[in-house]
Write a protein that holds these residues in place. Structure first.
Motif, PDB file in Angstrom:
ATOM      1  N   ILE A 294       8.881  -5.728  -0.967  1.00 21.58           N
ATOM      2  CA  ILE A 294       7.836  -6.616  -0.456  1.00 21.58           C
ATOM      3  C   ILE A 294       7.253  -7.423  -1.609  1.00 21.58           C
ATOM      4  O   ILE A 294       6.784  -6.852  -2.605  1.00 21.58           O
ATOM      5  CB  ILE A 294       6.712  -5.819   0.228  1.00 21.58           C
ATOM      6  CG1 ILE A 294       7.293  -4.952   1.350  1.00 21.58           C
ATOM      7  CG2 ILE A 294       5.646  -6.756   0.772  1.00 21.58           C
ATOM      8  CD1 ILE A 294       8.017  -5.727   2.419  1.00 21.58           C
ATOM      9  N   PRO A 295       7.282  -8.758  -1.546  1.00 24.46           N
ATOM     10  CA  PRO A 295       6.724  -9.568  -2.634  1.00 24.46           C
ATOM     11  C   PRO A 295       5.215  -9.396  -2.744  1.00 24.46           C
ATOM     12  O   PRO A 295       4.508  -9.314  -1.737  1.00 24.46           O
ATOM     13  CB  PRO A 295       7.092 -10.999  -2.234  1.00 24.46           C
ATOM     14  CG  PRO A 295       7.266 -10.950  -0.754  1.00 24.46           C
ATOM     15  CD  PRO A 295       7.802  -9.581  -0.440  1.00 24.46           C
ATOM     16  N   GLN A 296       4.734  -9.308  -3.973  1.00 23.98           N
ATOM     17  CA  GLN A 296       3.303  -9.171  -4.202  1.00 23.98           C
ATOM     18  C   GLN A 296       2.620 -10.529  -4.176  1.00 23.98           C
ATOM     19  O   GLN A 296       3.208 -11.549  -4.527  1.00 23.98           O
ATOM     20  CB  GLN A 296       3.039  -8.504  -5.556  1.00 23.98           C
ATOM     21  CG  GLN A 296       3.264  -7.001  -5.570  1.00 23.98           C
ATOM     22  CD  GLN A 296       2.820  -6.394  -6.883  1.00 23.98           C
ATOM     23  OE1 GLN A 296       3.546  -6.443  -7.866  1.00 23.98           O
ATOM     24  NE2 GLN A 296       1.634  -5.833  -6.897  1.00 23.98           N
ATOM     25  N   SER A 297       1.362 -10.509  -3.762  1.00 28.44           N
ATOM     26  CA  SER A 297       0.562 -11.730  -3.794  1.00 28.44           C
ATOM     27  C   SER A 297       0.090 -11.992  -5.215  1.00 28.44           C
ATOM     28  O   SER A 297      -0.314 -11.080  -5.931  1.00 28.44           O
ATOM     29  CB  SER A 297      -0.646 -11.592  -2.859  1.00 28.44           C
ATOM     30  OG  SER A 297      -1.524 -12.689  -3.015  1.00 28.44           O
ATOM     31  N   HIS A 298       0.159 -13.259  -5.626  1.00 31.35           N
ATOM     32  CA  HIS A 298      -0.312 -13.643  -6.957  1.00 31.35           C
ATOM     33  C   HIS A 298      -1.696 -14.297  -6.899  1.00 31.35           C
ATOM     34  O   HIS A 298      -2.153 -14.847  -7.880  1.00 31.35           O
ATOM     35  CB  HIS A 298       0.688 -14.604  -7.593  1.00 31.35           C
ATOM     36  CG  HIS A 298       2.050 -14.009  -7.808  1.00 31.35           C
ATOM     37  ND1 HIS A 298       2.298 -13.048  -8.761  1.00 31.35           N
ATOM     38  CD2 HIS A 298       3.226 -14.219  -7.171  1.00 31.35           C
ATOM     39  CE1 HIS A 298       3.581 -12.701  -8.727  1.00 31.35           C
ATOM     40  NE2 HIS A 298       4.156 -13.395  -7.759  1.00 31.35           N
TER      41      HIS A 298
ATOM     42  N   ALA B 185      -0.368  -2.751   0.103  1.00 28.46           N
ATOM     43  CA  ALA B 185      -0.154  -1.417  -0.459  1.00 28.46           C
ATOM     44  C   ALA B 185       1.284  -0.950  -0.304  1.00 28.46           C
ATOM     45  O   ALA B 185       1.641   0.113  -0.796  1.00 28.46           O
ATOM     46  CB  ALA B 185      -1.096  -0.410   0.203  1.00 28.46           C
ATOM     47  N   VAL B 186       2.116  -1.754   0.386  1.00 26.97           N
ATOM     48  CA  VAL B 186       3.510  -1.381   0.619  1.00 26.97           C
ATOM     49  C   VAL B 186       4.388  -2.026  -0.440  1.00 26.97           C
ATOM     50  O   VAL B 186       4.329  -3.239  -0.657  1.00 26.97           O
ATOM     51  CB  VAL B 186       3.970  -1.817   2.025  1.00 26.97           C
ATOM     52  CG1 VAL B 186       5.420  -1.429   2.259  1.00 26.97           C
ATOM     53  CG2 VAL B 186       3.069  -1.203   3.099  1.00 26.97           C
ATOM     54  N   GLU B 187       5.202  -1.226  -1.107  1.00 25.47           N
ATOM     55  CA  GLU B 187       6.098  -1.744  -2.140  1.00 25.47           C
ATOM     56  C   GLU B 187       7.478  -2.076  -1.586  1.00 25.47           C
ATOM     57  O   GLU B 187       8.041  -3.136  -1.896  1.00 25.47           O
ATOM     58  CB  GLU B 187       6.240  -0.727  -3.269  1.00 25.47           C
ATOM     59  CG  GLU B 187       7.126  -1.207  -4.414  1.00 25.47           C
ATOM     60  CD  GLU B 187       7.216  -0.205  -5.551  1.00 25.47           C
ATOM     61  OE1 GLU B 187       7.730  -0.563  -6.617  1.00 25.47           O
ATOM     62  OE2 GLU B 187       6.755   0.946  -5.358  1.00 25.47           O
ATOM     63  N   LYS B 188       8.020  -1.177  -0.766  1.00 29.81           N
ATOM     64  CA  LYS B 188       9.351  -1.388  -0.198  1.00 29.81           C
ATOM     65  C   LYS B 188       9.360  -0.887   1.238  1.00 29.81           C
ATOM     66  O   LYS B 188       8.560  -0.038   1.628  1.00 29.81           O
ATOM     67  CB  LYS B 188      10.426  -0.651  -1.002  1.00 29.81           C
ATOM     68  CG  LYS B 188      10.583  -1.139  -2.437  1.00 29.81           C
ATOM     69  CD  LYS B 188      11.657  -0.328  -3.165  1.00 29.81           C
ATOM     70  CE  LYS B 188      11.794  -0.789  -4.619  1.00 29.81           C
ATOM     71  NZ  LYS B 188      12.832  -0.004  -5.343  1.00 29.81           N
TER      72      LYS B 188
END
Length: 481
Positions: free
Chosen positions: A70-74, A242-245
């Motif tokens: 999941i792409p992180q918000s910048h 909070a989800v990484e994958k």
């Protein structure tokens, strides 16, 4: 190093995140059109994330082949910078003995604002709404104190990298905020004023949505949630930040359900695992969806664009309104990034589903012919559905009818005044759309039919003595052909 007025001391800036892999050069700006996978090409629109297709061991020795990062918000760093710039402006005002002014704009206004310049983006240079200290009245003084407290809590959460719920903010100072709705409104307005999303402030809502199905969520803290082993009632949807994958395993479809009761029934029967259409995912927002549920679904749609996503809602004005909220978002939170699922398909129920469960017969005083009860839907449409425009269209002739249900489900009812007012509101929203797409045209037609037939129906109108799985199987299989 920067000065934090909250802690009254100088602080070191947060350490920079580790460098990205070669396919994600950190030097590229989000707005560049040729950015690499995983970087942003516009506001909230990152390129497709990395998919791991090789064998990867996940839990109990199982081999997964469909894990997506999941792409992180910048925008968190952007929000932190804007808050600290705001603190500097406040400190400057205090140092010269001037009034302290915090920009504050309601999210119902469609403009966006520059929090550092304290003026709106349009060239007329008008000043935006604001709260100030000393206040011009006691109400503004309380609003300033409450807003400053929310900014302070957001700043601390961003520095520590933790999440804080709006509910927690309220309970920290119930006397100051007085109501949960006041916190909800101020958080959304603060995010809108700063030009970021609520989640970018590290402020989230208490979990509301539920999920069940053949999918595993791997969290950034190292834990995981196996939705396939959830209880009969499903599991609460976590914040997508909070989800990484996500391990999609062999999922073939995703179904968004309006009603929690229908979701729990399907989850208890493990429909997501035994459906003839293959394994799937069940999600509910418990009526009108909260922001977290919408963001979760929009992110799933982004990382798995080929995964068919369907919606099951009541055939009434609120059902269609809920469907449109998932597809097109809401005006109040239109500034939030990635909250829409435009390709969400309407599985049901529609007017055709309601009529197919009802035998329509000619009144004996008109003709007394039993064959009229078996006329097909097309002949009904020629009488009851002769609607091509929103206004001044009425059927030329409509026979008096009596209805007998093909099964004992009693899930249809006439529209009340509130239903009609809601239908007009949704139709007005559809008709003011600049460019009407196929979904919008379908929603418009179904609302017109609903008004002319004076009927609404719940999801249970298509079940079979309480069992809707056969109907779902047929619909999902027909959509996959």
């Amino acid at each position: 190093m920067y000065f934090c007025p909250i802690r009254n001391q100088f602080l070191q800036p947060r350490s920079q995140p580790p460098s990205q892999p070669p396919s994600q050069p950190p030097s590229q700006l989000p707005s560049q059109p040729n950015s690499q996978p995983g970087t942003r090409t516009g506001h909230g629109q990152p390129n497709p994330p990395l998919m791991q297709g090789n064998s990867v061991g996940v839990g109990r020795g199982r081999v997964s082949r469909n894990i997506v990062t999941i792409p992180q918000s910048h925008f968190n760093d952007d929000a932190l910078a804007k808050i600290e710039t705001l603190f500097e402006t406040i400190l400057d005002a205090v140092s010269v003995g001037g009034p302290v002014v915090i920009p504050y704009r309601r999210s119902t206004n469609a403009q966006t604002f520059n929090a550092t310049a304290f003026t709106s983006n349009p060239s007329d240079g008008r000043h935006i709404d604001s709260v100030r200290f000393p206040g011009r009245n006691p109400q503004e003084l309380r609003r300033f104190e409450a807003l400053f407290r929310i900014i302070e809590l957001s700043h601390e959460a961003l520095l520590s990298g933790t999440l804080i719920t709006k509910r927690n903010i309220y309970y920290q100072n119930m006397e100051l905020f007085r109501s949960q709705s006041m916190v909800d409104e101020m958080v959304d307005n603060l995010a809108f004023t700063l030009g970021v999303g609520r989640g970018d402030l590290n402020i989230v809502a208490t979990a509301k949505g539920l999920i069940a199905g053949q999918v595993q969520l791997m969290m950034r803290g190292g834990t995981s949630i196996n939705c396939a082993e959830s209880s009969d009632s499903g599991v609460l949807l976590p914040s997508i930040s909070a989800v990484e994958k996500i391990d999609f395993q062999s999922v073939k479809w995703l179904l968004v359900i309006e009603k929690e009761a229908t979701f729990r029934t399907l989850s208890a029967s493990r429909y997501h695992a035994v459906s003839r259409a293959g394994s799937g995912i069940l999600v509910t927002g418990k009526g009108y969806p909260d922001l977290a549920t919408r963001k979760f679904l929009a992110t799933l749609h982004f990382v798995q664009p080929r995964l068919p996503m369907f919606a099951l809602v009541d055939f009434d004005t609120h059902g269609i309104s809920i469907l449109r909220t998932y597809q097109y978002g809401s005006q109040r939170l239109d500034h939030e990034e990635r909250t829409k699922v435009p390709r969400l398909r309407w599985l049901g129920i529609r007017s055709s589903d309601v009529l197919s469960q009802t035998m329509v017969t000619q009144d004996p005083s008109a003709n007394n012919q039993d064959s009229q009860s078996s006329q097909d839907l097309s002949s009904q449409e020629s009488i009851a559905y002769s609607v091509d425009a929103l206004q001044d269209e009425r059927p030329t002739k409509r026979p008096r009818t009596r209805r007998t249900k093909s099964h004992p489900s009693d899930s249809t009812a006439p529209l009340n005044e509130g239903d009609r007012e809601k239908a007009v509101s949704v139709l007005r929203d559809i008709c003011t759309t600049a460019r009407l797409d196929s979904s919008g045209r379908e929603h418009k037609l179904e609302l017109q039919r609903m008004l002319l037939l004076n009927v609404k129906a719940e999801i249970q109108a298509v079940d079979d003595f309480g069992d809707i799985t056969n109907w779902l199987d047929e619909r999902l299989l027909s959509q996959s052909r």
